[in-house]
Write a protein that holds these residues in place. Structure first.
Motif, PDB file in Angstrom:
ATOM      1  N   LEU A 218      35.863  50.000  40.373  1.00  0.00           N
ATOM      2  CA  LEU A 218      34.959  49.587  41.141  1.00  0.00           C
ATOM      3  C   LEU A 218      35.136  48.368  41.557  1.00  0.00           C
ATOM      4  CD1 LEU A 218      31.441  50.416  39.040  1.00  0.00           C
ATOM      5  CD2 LEU A 218      32.194  51.237  41.904  1.00  0.00           C
ATOM      6  N   LEU A 219      35.859  47.659  40.692  1.00  0.00           N
ATOM      7  CA  LEU A 219      36.594  45.891  40.486  1.00  0.00           C
ATOM      8  C   LEU A 219      37.686  46.334  41.212  1.00  0.00           C
ATOM      9  CD1 LEU A 219      36.874  45.487  36.934  1.00  0.00           C
ATOM     10  CD2 LEU A 219      34.785  44.477  38.369  1.00  0.00           C
ATOM     11  N   SER A 220      38.414  47.553  41.943  1.00  0.00           N
ATOM     12  CA  SER A 220      39.090  47.351  42.284  1.00  0.00           C
ATOM     13  C   SER A 220      38.727  46.972  44.026  1.00  0.00           C
ATOM     14  CB  SER A 220      40.247  48.360  42.977  1.00  0.00           C
ATOM     15  OG  SER A 220      41.214  48.407  41.457  1.00  0.00           O
TER      16      SER A 220
ATOM     17  N   GLN B 183      37.615  43.574  44.504  1.00  0.00           N
ATOM     18  CA  GLN B 183      38.921  43.103  44.695  1.00  0.00           C
ATOM     19  C   GLN B 183      39.438  42.903  46.520  1.00  0.00           C
ATOM     20  OE1 GLN B 183      42.708  43.126  43.324  1.00  0.00           O
ATOM     21  NE2 GLN B 183      43.242  41.560  42.369  1.00  0.00           N
ATOM     22  N   ILE B 184      39.498  44.678  47.386  1.00  0.00           N
ATOM     23  CA  ILE B 184      39.854  44.520  48.599  1.00  0.00           C
ATOM     24  C   ILE B 184      38.439  43.922  49.189  1.00  0.00           C
ATOM     25  CG2 ILE B 184      39.912  46.630  49.708  1.00  0.00           C
ATOM     26  CD1 ILE B 184      40.650  48.544  47.465  1.00  0.00           C
ATOM     27  N   LYS B 185      37.618  43.835  49.070  1.00  0.00           N
ATOM     28  CA  LYS B 185      36.286  43.277  49.705  1.00  0.00           C
ATOM     29  C   LYS B 185      36.601  41.692  50.004  1.00  0.00           C
ATOM     30  CE  LYS B 185      31.454  42.906  49.928  1.00  0.00           C
ATOM     31  NZ  LYS B 185      30.306  43.709  49.283  1.00  0.00           N
ATOM     32  N   ASN B 186      36.968  41.275  48.789  1.00  0.00           N
ATOM     33  CA  ASN B 186      37.207  40.285  49.138  1.00  0.00           C
ATOM     34  C   ASN B 186      38.150  40.058  50.019  1.00  0.00           C
ATOM     35  OD1 ASN B 186      39.328  37.586  47.466  1.00  0.00           O
ATOM     36  ND2 ASN B 186      36.644  36.447  47.453  1.00  0.00           N
ATOM     37  N   PHE B 187      39.171  40.264  49.537  1.00  0.00           N
ATOM     38  CA  PHE B 187      40.601  40.253  50.396  1.00  0.00           C
ATOM     39  C   PHE B 187      40.460  40.313  51.687  1.00  0.00           C
ATOM     40  CE2 PHE B 187      43.652  42.320  52.683  1.00  0.00           C
ATOM     41  CZ  PHE B 187      45.550  41.412  52.402  1.00  0.00           C
TER      42      PHE B 187
ATOM     43  N   PHE C 275      40.702  40.473  38.468  1.00  0.00           N
ATOM     44  CA  PHE C 275      39.494  39.864  38.595  1.00  0.00           C
ATOM     45  C   PHE C 275      40.248  38.338  39.314  1.00  0.00           C
ATOM     46  CE2 PHE C 275      38.949  41.945  34.627  1.00  0.00           C
ATOM     47  CZ  PHE C 275      37.493  42.460  35.086  1.00  0.00           C
ATOM     48  N   ALA C 276      41.673  38.543  39.912  1.00  0.00           N
ATOM     49  CA  ALA C 276      41.938  37.751  40.536  1.00  0.00           C
ATOM     50  C   ALA C 276      41.535  37.799  41.911  1.00  0.00           C
ATOM     51  CB  ALA C 276      43.407  37.628  40.803  1.00  0.00           C
ATOM     52  N   ARG C 277      41.049  36.455  42.708  1.00  0.00           N
ATOM     53  CA  ARG C 277      40.433  36.104  43.253  1.00  0.00           C
ATOM     54  C   ARG C 277      41.681  35.049  44.004  1.00  0.00           C
ATOM     55  NH1 ARG C 277      39.018  40.546  42.761  1.00  0.00           N
ATOM     56  NH2 ARG C 277      36.585  40.895  42.206  1.00  0.00           N
ATOM     57  N   PHE C 278      40.832  34.659  45.373  1.00  0.00           N
ATOM     58  CA  PHE C 278      42.009  33.897  46.558  1.00  0.00           C
ATOM     59  C   PHE C 278      41.532  32.197  46.074  1.00  0.00           C
ATOM     60  CE2 PHE C 278      42.659  37.724  49.316  1.00  0.00           C
ATOM     61  CZ  PHE C 278      44.294  37.041  49.193  1.00  0.00           C
ATOM     62  N   LYS C 279      42.644  31.254  46.163  1.00  0.00           N
ATOM     63  CA  LYS C 279      42.466  30.136  46.212  1.00  0.00           C
ATOM     64  C   LYS C 279      42.718  28.965  47.020  1.00  0.00           C
ATOM     65  CE  LYS C 279      41.934  31.444  41.133  1.00  0.00           C
ATOM     66  NZ  LYS C 279      42.846  31.159  39.586  1.00  0.00           N
ATOM     67  N   PRO C 280      42.153  28.398  46.913  1.00  0.00           N
ATOM     68  CA  PRO C 280      42.737  27.466  48.297  1.00  0.00           C
ATOM     69  C   PRO C 280      44.572  27.011  47.552  1.00  0.00           C
ATOM     70  CG  PRO C 280      40.567  25.996  47.651  1.00  0.00           C
ATOM     71  CD  PRO C 280      40.973  27.644  46.730  1.00  0.00           C
TER      72      PRO C 280
END
Length: 130
Positions: A18-20, A23-27, A77-82
């Motif tokens: 679920l967490l993966s 993360q893919i959805k965020n990507f 838990f990693a997400r995109f950052k500026p």
């Protein structure tokens, strides 16, 4: 006893899935944002037991980086950052900027720039063939 262990392993596996997915959805959301730029490039360095890095660059028609984002980490838990270090830089002069970065980040940024240069070459070929 083994049934409880198997159930625990299954529950942890489902949570990780679920967490993966998250993360893919965020990507995918970030990719949708970057499709608004003239061109965009993605660079990725996978870490097997160390952190992985993904860099997304959006450039204008003059090869200036308009937006840059980085995802770096070991876990889901990693997400995109500026990634402000690369913003407003020309992709042709990026080697001087990436010298001070760590190896994984530098390689991901260079891979993203190479993908941008490759798409520019393909665009020229398409325009010339028409």
């Amino acid at each position: 006893m083994w049934a409880k262990t198997a159930l625990l392993i299954f529950i942890v596996w489902v949570i990780q899935g679920l967490l993966s997915y998250s993360q893919i959805k965020n990507f995918k959301l970030k990719l949708a944002e970057f499709k608004n730029y003239h061109r965009f490039g993605i660079g990725q360095v996978k870490g097997r037991f160390s952190r992985g890095v993904i860099v997304i660059l959006g450039v204008d028609s003059n090869d200036i980086i308009v937006n840059a984002e980085i995802m770096s980490g070991i876990t889901v838990f990693a997400r995109f950052k500026p990634f402000d270090t690369l913003k407003n830089q020309n992709i042709n002069h990026i080697n001087a900027i990436t010298k001070s970065m760590n190896k994984c980040t530098r390689n991901a940024a260079i891979e993203a720039i190479n993908s941008l240069k490759h798409t520019k070459i393909l665009e020229k070929e398409v325009v010339e063939s028409v």
